[in-house]
Scaffold this active site. Structure first.
Site, PDB file in Angstrom:
ATOM      1  CE1 TYR A  96      -3.655   2.631   1.367  1.00  0.00           C
ATOM      2  CE2 TYR A  96      -1.653   3.617   2.260  1.00  0.00           C
ATOM      3  CZ  TYR A  96      -2.984   3.719   1.920  1.00  0.00           C
ATOM      4  OH  TYR A  96      -3.655   4.907   2.118  1.00  0.00           O
ATOM      5  CD  GLU A 124      -5.716   4.655  -0.847  1.00  0.00           C
ATOM      6  OE1 GLU A 124      -5.801   5.069   0.320  1.00  0.00           O
ATOM      7  OE2 GLU A 124      -6.651   4.090  -1.435  1.00  0.00           O
TER       8      GLU A 124
END
Ligand code: GDP
Ligand code: MN
Length: 361
Positions: free
Chosen positions: A100, A183
């Site tokens: 992530y 993101e």
């Protein structure tokens, strides 16, 4: 404004972030047109602006023989209440590991906050709650145009070095697109190198013009209408409509509603020097919200004249009751006009707000 996954991926690609080969379709019929270009196995991803699409059934594995049938299934769904209008069809990645990476504006430090974790693919809020130490953080002053090597080493830890350039490019996206958030979750490693398997990009609404975006899709019809009139308007969840002039007075009105245990339906600042027509549009706009049961108008007359305001309220001619507190220029005249039409005028904002709270109880 939030971009959809495929839009964000196109931006990522421009900045050198590897993304899976993909095609967008807007109906099941469009599948046959692209099926020849697809590998035998692929993923179909509903392009809806919600988190956790995977869990909500918005991501389906498919192959060429079942493609159209699965597309039909996916188009028929609503994912967390949102209908599926576009599907991104992507080559299926051979995922080795999910990471992530995100970069967000940190308002308190006025810097960019970079987050990285080797436990990607899951909901980051849940991870932050349950295993906060698994998330590595670094703050970077926005004047720096690159993430310095020492910072990248701290972020990556023992994760593969090939992720470094991806995060560096994500920072370029973040800066050049005036993003509030950029993101990648999951950022995956595969035998063919790293890929952004998912993409999220939120553009600062104040930068839309500079970014060449003419319409903010995230606005409701009423918010868009408010923008046209130049009102500062925010929808809230209660039933008391609020109209004030000046952000301070309008905020104070919201605070008072809260204080008297009411719930405001909106914030609307008509701005300075509001004339009859402006007030009329403001009242109609707030009244158009079906959850609004009563409206408090709290205006101070300065350049704004109370008699104009009164005429504006009357000409709006709406169904909900309007409780008014007006003070300042031409106050008496305004009061007379409103009283003549049966409106409730109160001398203080406390009294006006209390009356509104009582009216919805
Ligand atoms: P989200 O649920 O909306 O965040 O959608 P994502 O695009 O992040 O996908 C959710 C999960 O689906 C990922 O974490 C992966 O595990 C899986 N997934 C997505 N794309 C692929 C793919 O191409 N191949 C494989 N094997 N899994 C995928
Ligand atoms: Mn995701």
């Amino acid at each position: 404004m939030k971009l959809l996954e495929y839009e964000a991926k196109a931006v990522f690609k421009e900045h050198g972030i590897p993304i899976p080969l993909g095609h967008i379709i807007k109906s099941p019929e469009e599948f046959s047109g692209i099926s020849g270009k697809l590998p035998s196995d692929f993923v179909m991803k509903a392009q809806v602006d919600v988190g956790g699409r995977g869990k909500a059934g918005g991501i389906l594995m498919a192959d060429r023989t079942k493609g159209e049938k699965i597309a039909r299934e996916l188009f028929a769904k609503t994912i967390r209440g949102i209908p599926v209008r576009e599907i991104l069809i992507e080559e299926r990645l051979e995922i080795v590991h999910e990471y992530y990476a995100s970069i967000a504006v940190d308002r308190s430090s006025k810097q960019a906050l970079i987050l990285f974790t080797e436990s990607g693919g899951v909901d980051i809020e849940t991870l932050a709650r349950e295993n906060p130490d698994a998330i590595r953080r670094a703050s970077i002053p926005l004047l720096m145009n690159r993430i310095p090597p020492f910072m990248m080493r701290t972020l990556l830890g023992s994760a593969p070095k090939e992720l470094g350039p991806v995060i560096q490019n994500l920072y370029r996206v973040f800066l050049s697109r005036d993003a509030l958030l950029a993101e990648i979750n999951p950022l995956v490693t595969t035998p063919d190198g790293p890929f952004a398997a998912d993409a999220k990009l939120i553009i600062d609404d104040n930068a839309l013009g500079r970014q060449g975006i003419t319409q903010n899709r995230d606005l409701t019809d009423r918010e868009r209408e408010a923008e046209r009139h130049g009102f500062s308007y925010v929808e809230l969840s209660g039933s008391i409509g609020v109209i004030g002039n000046g952000a301070g007075l309008t905020m104070a009105t919201l605070d008072l509603i809260e204080y008297y245990h009411g719930k405001a339906a909106n914030f609307l600042d008509v701005g300075g020097g509001a004339d009859q027509e402006r007030v009329m549009h403001a009242v109609r706009l707030v009244a158009a919200d079906p959850s609004v049961k009563v409206i408090v108008v709290n205006l101070l007359g300065g350049i704004t004249r109370c008699d104009d305001v009164a005429r504006g309220i009357i000409s709006a001619d709406i169904n909900q009751p309007v409780i008014v507190r007006l003070a300042g220029t031409n106050e008496d005249e305004g009061q007379k006009i409103l009283a003549g039409h049966g409106y409730r005028m109160l001398d203080s904002m406390e009294a006006a707000v209390r009356a509104a709270v009582e009216a919805v109880q």
